[in-house]
Design a protein around this motif. Structure first.
Motif, short mmCIF file in Angstrom:
data_model
loop_
_atom_site.label_atom_id
_atom_site.label_comp_id
_atom_site.label_asym_id
_atom_site.label_seq_id
_atom_site.Cartn_x
_atom_site.Cartn_y
_atom_site.Cartn_z
N TYR A 92 -6.06 -1.90 1.38
CA TYR A 92 -5.54 -0.57 1.02
C TYR A 92 -4.14 -0.37 1.59
CZ TYR A 92 -5.54 4.42 0.05
OH TYR A 92 -5.23 5.68 -0.43
N ALA A 93 -3.96 -0.77 2.86
CA ALA A 93 -2.64 -0.63 3.49
C ALA A 93 -1.59 -1.47 2.76
CB ALA A 93 -2.72 -1.05 4.96
N ASP A 94 -1.94 -2.69 2.38
CA ASP A 94 -1.00 -3.54 1.64
C ASP A 94 -0.63 -2.91 0.30
OD1 ASP A 94 -1.04 -5.41 3.66
OD2 ASP A 94 -2.51 -6.71 2.69
N ASN A 95 -1.63 -2.37 -0.39
CA ASN A 95 -1.36 -1.73 -1.69
C ASN A 95 -0.51 -0.48 -1.53
OD1 ASN A 95 -2.87 -3.69 -2.99
ND2 ASN A 95 -4.75 -2.48 -3.05
N TRP A 96 -0.74 0.24 -0.43
CA TRP A 96 0.06 1.45 -0.17
C TRP A 96 1.52 1.08 0.04
CZ3 TRP A 96 3.34 3.29 3.50
CH2 TRP A 96 3.66 4.66 3.44
N ILE A 97 1.77 0.05 0.84
CA ILE A 97 3.14 -0.39 1.10
C ILE A 97 3.83 -0.80 -0.21
CG2 ILE A 97 4.52 -2.21 2.19
CD1 ILE A 97 2.44 -2.16 4.49
N ALA A 98 3.11 -1.54 -1.05
CA ALA A 98 3.68 -1.99 -2.31
C ALA A 98 3.97 -0.81 -3.24
CB ALA A 98 2.72 -2.97 -2.99
N ALA A 99 3.05 0.15 -3.31
CA ALA A 99 3.25 1.32 -4.18
C ALA A 99 4.43 2.16 -3.71
CB ALA A 99 1.98 2.17 -4.22
N ARG A 100 4.53 2.34 -2.41
CA ARG A 100 5.65 3.14 -1.88
C ARG A 100 6.99 2.47 -2.18
NH1 ARG A 100 9.26 4.11 1.98
NH2 ARG A 100 9.49 6.28 2.66
N ARG A 101 7.03 1.17 -2.02
CA ARG A 101 8.28 0.46 -2.30
C ARG A 101 8.64 0.56 -3.77
NH1 ARG A 101 9.92 -5.82 -0.73
NH2 ARG A 101 11.99 -5.76 -1.72
N THR A 102 7.66 0.46 -4.65
CA THR A 102 7.92 0.56 -6.09
C THR A 102 8.52 1.92 -6.44
OG1 THR A 102 6.14 -0.98 -6.63
CG2 THR A 102 6.85 0.52 -8.37
N ILE A 103 7.92 2.98 -5.89
CA ILE A 103 8.42 4.33 -6.15
C ILE A 103 9.83 4.50 -5.60
CG2 ILE A 103 8.08 6.77 -5.60
CD1 ILE A 103 5.04 6.14 -5.50
N CYS A 104 10.05 4.03 -4.40
CA CYS A 104 11.35 4.17 -3.76
C CYS A 104 12.43 3.41 -4.52
CB CYS A 104 11.26 3.67 -2.32
SG CYS A 104 12.79 3.84 -1.38
N GLU A 105 12.17 2.15 -4.85
CA GLU A 105 13.19 1.34 -5.50
C GLU A 105 13.52 1.84 -6.91
OE1 GLU A 105 11.80 -2.68 -5.26
OE2 GLU A 105 12.66 -2.97 -3.25
N ALA A 106 12.54 2.47 -7.58
CA ALA A 106 12.79 2.98 -8.92
C ALA A 106 13.90 4.02 -8.92
CB ALA A 106 11.51 3.58 -9.50
N THR A 107 14.01 4.78 -7.81
CA THR A 107 15.06 5.79 -7.71
C THR A 107 16.25 5.32 -6.89
OG1 THR A 107 13.49 7.63 -7.92
CG2 THR A 107 15.58 8.11 -6.84
N LYS A 108 16.01 4.71 -5.75
CA LYS A 108 17.09 4.39 -4.80
C LYS A 108 17.81 3.08 -5.10
CE LYS A 108 15.90 8.07 -2.53
NZ LYS A 108 16.70 9.30 -2.64
N VAL A 109 17.15 2.16 -5.81
CA VAL A 109 17.76 0.85 -6.08
C VAL A 109 18.06 0.68 -7.56
CG1 VAL A 109 17.46 -1.65 -5.90
CG2 VAL A 109 16.60 -0.15 -4.07
N ARG A 110 17.03 0.86 -8.41
CA ARG A 110 17.22 0.62 -9.86
C ARG A 110 17.75 1.85 -10.59
NH1 ARG A 110 12.22 -1.57 -8.80
NH2 ARG A 110 11.14 0.07 -9.95
#
Length: 301
Positions: A92-110
């Protein structure tokens, strides 16, 4: 030539000096490159700090405490359950980290996701992390009854990946609301954790406290979530009438927030409550008929 004679001879450069100067230049270039790389990494830190955010919520220290309490429970299945629960929460913790990064990068990087969508989805992610923390705290103080229901509790945690595609037509919380929600999500998560292990009265009390703390928040999604939980706990406590009242409020706030996921959850629980109310009505009708029959038979004697 006279000029050649009068001109001083050109100094001969030592090969060692050339090598040394070349080394200094190479080091300087490396330093510049390193600084540039660090600058780039610093800009990406908001999307790469998921592990730091999980630290203290679910880490080696929490795992050790959970292990201690589970093994002390005396249950015959304690080691098997501990292994499964630990694996569940690690995943669950691994999936949470991955989901948070996806959300963040969609706005802050891509730059393919709006700031409003980013703020909304980050609220969802905050809720999920609070859920992980609540179970970590609960399991760190586990008794035998908690160990018995630990797997059920982990399976009831909200899916972090659903936050990645969460949509709402309503604006995300204001900065002031977001600051308060950071404190309120853990309260709601603690109430949920109690409901996951069947302690419905305690869960209902915690949910009511959370509602009191969020009284003037004016963020319908959160209020709807809390009322939805209250309804679930009231159903578990065999109080369908009170649960129906909580569900009406939850549905009102879910509709106001245009939160389709919450609306669907409320509808599911409401169908269950309506079946329970129908059974109660049928039982009451049967009791009244039995009473009338008893009176009639008594009048004949």
């Amino acid at each position: 030539d006279l000029l050649d004679v009068l001109s001083p001879p050109a100094p001969k450069r030592s090969s060692k000096l050339v090598i040394a100067l070349g080394g200094v230049a190479a080091i300087a270039i490396a330093v510049v490159v390193l600084l540039l790389m660090r600058g780039t990494a610093a800009e990406e830190v908001p999307c790469l700090d998921g592990l730091d955010r999980v630290r203290g919520v679910w880490d080696d220290g929490v795992r050790a405490e959970v292990k201690r309490t589970f093994l002390a429970s005396g249950r015959s299945h304690r080691e098997t359950t501990l292994k499964k629960v630990t694996d569940d929460l690690d995943r669950y913790a691994d999936n949470w980290i991955a989901a948070r990064r996806t959300i963040c990068e969609a706005t802050k990087v891509r730059h393919e996701q709006s700031e409003a969508a980013f703020d909304l989805r980050m609220q969802c992610i905050s809720d999920r992390l609070a859920g992980l923390g609540a179970l970590g705290q609960l399991f760190s103080k586990a008794d035998a009854s908690i160990v018995d229901k630990a797997r059920t509790a982990t399976r009831n945690l909200g899916d972090s990946s659903s936050c990645v595609t969460l949509t709402s037509a309503v604006a995300p919380p204001t900065p002031a609301q977001a600051a308060r929600l950071e404190r309120l999500w853990p309260e709601l998560a603690a109430a949920r954790a109690q409901s996951f292990i069947g302690r419905y009265d305690r869960a209902a009390a915690l949910a009511q406290e959370t509602l009191d703390h969020a009284k003037d928040l004016d963020y319908p999604t959160f209020t709807g979530e809390v009322q939805h939980l209250r309804a679930v706990t009231l159903v578990g406590s065999s109080k369908p009438v009170e649960a129906e009242a909580a569900l009406r409020i939850a549905l009102e706030h879910a509709a106001k927030a245009k939160n389709d996921r919450l609306v669907a959850g409320v509808v599911v629980v409401r169908a269950h409550v309506h079946r329970a109310l129908a059974q109660l009505a049928h039982q009451s009708l049967g009791d009244r008929r039995q009473l009338r029959l008893g009176v009639a038979l008594g009048g004949r004697s």
